[in-house]
Enzyme design. Structure first.
Site, PDB file in Angstrom:
ATOM      1  CD  GLU A   9      -3.008  -0.773   2.280  1.00  0.00           C
ATOM      2  OE1 GLU A   9      -3.254   0.425   2.820  1.00  0.00           O
ATOM      3  OE2 GLU A   9      -3.533  -1.825   2.721  1.00  0.00           O
ATOM      4  CG  ASP A  82      -2.197  -2.394   5.635  1.00  0.00           C
ATOM      5  OD1 ASP A  82      -0.947  -2.700   5.181  1.00  0.00           O
ATOM      6  OD2 ASP A  82      -2.556  -1.213   5.798  1.00  0.00           O
ATOM      7  CG  ASP A  84      -7.068  -4.092   7.296  1.00  0.00           C
ATOM      8  OD1 ASP A  84      -6.833  -4.129   6.328  1.00  0.00           O
ATOM      9  OD2 ASP A  84      -6.810  -3.344   8.026  1.00  0.00           O
ATOM     10  CD  GLU A  86     -11.128  -0.010   4.263  1.00  0.00           C
ATOM     11  OE1 GLU A  86     -11.672   0.615   2.949  1.00  0.00           O
ATOM     12  OE2 GLU A  86     -11.831  -0.622   4.858  1.00  0.00           O
ATOM     13  CE1 TYR A 300      -1.987  -2.930   9.279  1.00  0.00           C
ATOM     14  CE2 TYR A 300      -3.669  -4.395   9.921  1.00  0.00           C
ATOM     15  CZ  TYR A 300      -3.415  -3.384   9.220  1.00  0.00           C
ATOM     16  OH  TYR A 300      -4.145  -2.765   8.432  1.00  0.00           O
ATOM     17  NE  ARG A 302      -5.753   1.255  10.606  1.00  0.00           N
ATOM     18  CZ  ARG A 302      -5.000   1.375   9.422  1.00  0.00           C
ATOM     19  NH1 ARG A 302      -4.018   0.553   8.822  1.00  0.00           N
ATOM     20  NH2 ARG A 302      -4.497   2.726   9.364  1.00  0.00           N
ATOM     21  CG  HIS A 346      -4.212  -9.084  12.529  1.00  0.00           C
ATOM     22  ND1 HIS A 346      -3.802  -9.640  11.286  1.00  0.00           N
ATOM     23  CD2 HIS A 346      -5.196  -8.145  12.180  1.00  0.00           C
ATOM     24  CE1 HIS A 346      -4.623  -9.075  10.360  1.00  0.00           C
ATOM     25  NE2 HIS A 346      -5.423  -8.149  10.820  1.00  0.00           N
TER      26      HIS A 346
END
Length: 777
Positions: A9, A82, A84, A86, A300, A302, A346
């Site tokens: 990203e 990433d 997740d 999103e 990570y 999040r 995660h």
């Protein structure tokens, strides 16, 4: 030679990946999403099963072109956005845009050689369930924003917004403020005795609080009650009735989740949620560690989970044993339980290597990175250490009919407290925490000398206003939204003027109360925190394959749209009606009307729209800011020959034609006749990413404003984008507000020419300072 293209990203990640990937790999950045719903329309076809219409994000066209060229040259393309929902959606849209058949997806929780190489060995297809969950959230938010925001424009004023989660956050703050306003304080008194052991070999004063009279709880409601007790205690003998000592284990806190990291960074570092996430992203994506190159320092950022990989626990135990000794190691690695409603995809947020302590990384980090990395490192290491052991002592003291109590503790073994203790929220009660109070050695029936009695007046207090830390804690406990989005929602309600921060505490404004009350009255379900929490659970169920996206959207939409239609008819308009005045229009002679705008009251002609004359609220003409304080010079306008005058603009003095507005020529004050009149450079408060100098406001030879390092010509950093004070979450350079021909575009872009990061402002400002309409909150 075969080549593999890995698409992540951000450019910062590509730099870190290139540090340890071989020559057969190429890393490129998508700069986040490449497709989204259109900006100026809903983009969701309700009648066709809530079908979204995705369009290419205009600012990503060059990025897409670059990625297509790179993909065409590669033998294999791996999508590594990433890990997740999103990120899964970004991978899905990249596969569509790049026309990748059988797209391969990899994910890693930390950007380290070991984690990335393991991910390369386990590619998988794109997870359609994750994509569905993200798409359902995006559609829900778009529907709520595009249905409620125009309603607020119609009933309150332009420029407002509402959102599925944003508005519930506002409600929590408004409800708390109303609790505070409705609170009626009640008086009460306490009596504290300052005592010392008898006979005093060495004075050791300590305090004990009155708790009982005749072995029943005592309540002193006013000063008369307190004085009566003090009088009753005159001449009393103070004697130790009992001494109870117990050993207390104090266990460490689990490693950070996104929520607890935001809370602790707010408490200990004073960081906003947004700042915490930006700095954490920099640490995750990689920091240049000199000879070691770009290195990802944390996992990570999040995550809702407190799970820790066995390898990381083993590494932490080795470090603890080597640096603190065997006593500080628990018999087995601690296991922390993740909350039932949380995602466990995660690990917890932890250092990628415990061996990289502050001594190893400090020379390479800026101040904010140092503070946050230290917090994450210490929290994780402490979470793997042995509990602290305290001796907690409770002493009851009798005096006539009354019983006093003193509590204290002694730390027998500091355990994890050797390196870390958790912060406390502002206003948190600490009376029950006696860890800082030491009592003298006392035994039963020991006599004590009274030094003084201290009666004190108190009043019960209302619940405290939310800070960022306590608001995040409440959102987390109630399951409202996701930790990765809280910073955005909080920033939005601040930008909209719904709340303000006073002493780092949230207070709703009159506008915030108005918007909240209208929404609660007409949309009680949407504004119910429990309903919002249930919707998060349903989104989780879509991801897990236990619920159908379409049925959840339909179940939400039908009653919601019915409520919207009814609100358009029944919601009370809060717009102030224009008031006719005695002032006549200087252009047409009609009466002027007192009206309200976003910037305050003004007078507008009652003949509008045929006559568009406006005046200040007091009837005076609205002066053009560039015509004020104009001082004549001996220079002439190169276009029309009239004298040039010195005017004050937003960025300092400049030369403007005295023939304005017919002639709009402007020149820098120094012009082309030497630097003698050059104005002092105005600082933006932002540091240059190249050499750390001040970024200042400059003007080109034609008078155009730009920004550059004050150390020019030694440093060549320049940008056309006005710095906002925030840093790019992708590469760490300053970001700026993009404009076009002097008008704000509403975009925030990175000032690094090698980084394509940009985002849309929550409430982008026009060039004249007003806020354009944006329906989605």
């Amino acid at each position: 030679m075969a080549t593999t293209l890995i698409i992540v990203e951000s450019p910062a990640k590509t730099k870190t990946l290139r540090n340890f990937l071989g020559p057969g790999f190429r890393a490129e950045a998508s700069m986040g999403h490449v497709r989204d719903l259109p900006e100026k329309e809903m983009g969701v076809d309700i009648d066709k099963g809530f079908k979204p219409r995705y369009v290419l994000i205009p600012e990503r066209r060059e990025t897409i072109k670059r990625l297509r060229e790179a993909a065409a040259k590669a033998d294999r393309v791996l999508l590594a956005s990433d890990p997740d929902r999103e990120g899964e959606a970004i991978a899905y849209h990249l596969a569509h845009v790049l026309k990748l058949s059988n797209a391969e997806r990899i994910e890693f929780n930390e950007i380290t050689r070991q984690a990335v190489l393991a991910a390369l060995d386990h590619p998988r297809p794109i997870d359609g369930k994750r994509v569905d969950a993200q798409e359902a959230r995006r559609i829900l938010d778009r529907i709520v924003g595009y249905r409620l925001s125009p309603l607020l424009w119609k009933k309150v004023r332009k420029g407002l917004s509402a959102g599925r989660v944003q508005s519930v956050v506002l409600r929590l703050i408004c409800d708390r403020e109303r609790e505070i306003l409705a609170f009626v304080p009640e008086e009460y008194w306490t009596i504290t005795a300052r005592l010392t052991p008898q006979p005093p070999e060495e004075p050791w004063p300590f305090e004990a609080r009155l708790i009982q009279r005749d072995h029943k709880k005592v309540a002193l409601k006013n000063e008369a009650d307190a004085k009566a007790v003090v009088a009753d205690l005159q001449g009393a003998t103070y004697r130790v009735a009992s001494v109870k000592t117990r050993e207390q284990l104090r266990k460490p806190q689990p490693p950070f989740t996104t929520s607890t990291l935001q809370q602790e960074a707010a408490r200990k570092l004073g960081f906003s949620n947004r700042k915490t996430m930006i700095v954490a992203q920099q640490l995750y994506e990689g920091v240049d560690l000199g000879p070691a190159g770009a290195t990802g320092l944390i996992t990570y950022m999040r995550s809702d989970s407190v799970r820790v990989a066995p390898e990381a626990q083993a590494q932490a135990r080795d470090y603890i044993h080597a640096h603190f000794g065997e006593r500080y190691l628990p018999k087995s690695p601690p296991v922390y339980k993740t909350k039932g409603a949380s995602q466990d995809a995660h690990e917890a947020i932890r250092p990628t290597s415990v061996a990289r302590d502050m001594a190893a990384v400090e020379p390479y980090l800026d101040d904010d990175q140092k503070k946050l990395y230290r917090l994450i490192w210490e929290r994780f290491v402490a979470s793997q250490m042995a509990p602290a052991v305290l001796d907690v002592t409770t002493v009851d003291i009798e005096a006539s009919r009354y019983t006093f109590r003193a509590s204290g503790s002694v730390v027998k073994f500091d355990g994890y407290m050797r390196i870390y203790t958790e912060g406390k929220d502002t206003g948190a009660e600490a009376e029950d925490d006696a860890s800082d109070t030491r009592l003298p050695p006392l035994t039963a029936n020991q006599l004590l000398d009274l030094l003084e009695l201290l009666p004190k007046q108190h009043f019960t207090e209302p619940p405290p206003r939310y800070t960022e830390a306590t608001l995040v804690k409440t959102l987390d406990e109630r399951g409202i939204g996701r930790p990765s989005t809280w910073a955005t929602f909080i920033a939005t309600i601040l930008d909209r003027g719904y709340v303000v921060l006073v002493d780092r505490k949230f207070r709703p404004t009159d506008l915030g109360f108005t918007v909240n009350d209208l929404l609660v009255k007409h949309f009680p379900t949407i504004m119910d925190p429990d309903f919002t929490s249930e919707m998060e659970t349903k989104l989780d169920e879509i991801e897990e394959g236990h619920a159908d996206k379409l049925s959840i959207l339909r179940h939400f939409y039908d009653p919601f749209q019915a409520a919207v239609d009814l609100a358009h008819e029944q919601m009370q308009s809060m717009k102030p009606a224009p008031v006719e005045t005695d002032i006549t229009c200087p252009a047409c002679g009609r009466k002027m009307m007192l009206r309200q705008s976003d910037r305050g009251p003004f007078l507008g002609c009652s003949g509008y729209p045929r006559c568009k004359t406006v005046l200040n609220a007091d009837g005076t003409p609205i002066a053009h800011p560039e015509s004020d304080n104009a001082a004549a010079t001996d220079r002439t306008c190169p276009k029309c020959g009239k004298p040039m005058v010195v005017r004050q603009g937003r960025y300092g003095p400049f030369l403007g034609c005295s023939g304005y507005p017919k002639c709009r020529t402007v020149l820098p004050l120094a012009g082309e006749q030497g630097p003698a009149a050059q104005p002092q450079l105005e600082s933006t408060g932002v540091k240059c990413p190249k050499d750390g100098g001040d970024v200042v406001v400059r003007r080109s030879r034609r008078g155009a404003v730009f920004y550059g390092c004050a150390n020019y010509p030694e440093c060549d950093y320049t940008t056309w984008h006005r710095p906002t004070g925030d840093m790019c979450p992708k590469c760490g350079w300053p970001v700026g507000a993009k404009s076009f021909r002097g008008r704000a575009t509403g975009l925030i872009v990175c000032t690094n020419p090698d980084c394509d990061y940009q985002e849309r402002q929550t409430a982008p400002a026009r060039a004249d300072g007003t806020v354009p309409d944006s329906p989605e909150g």
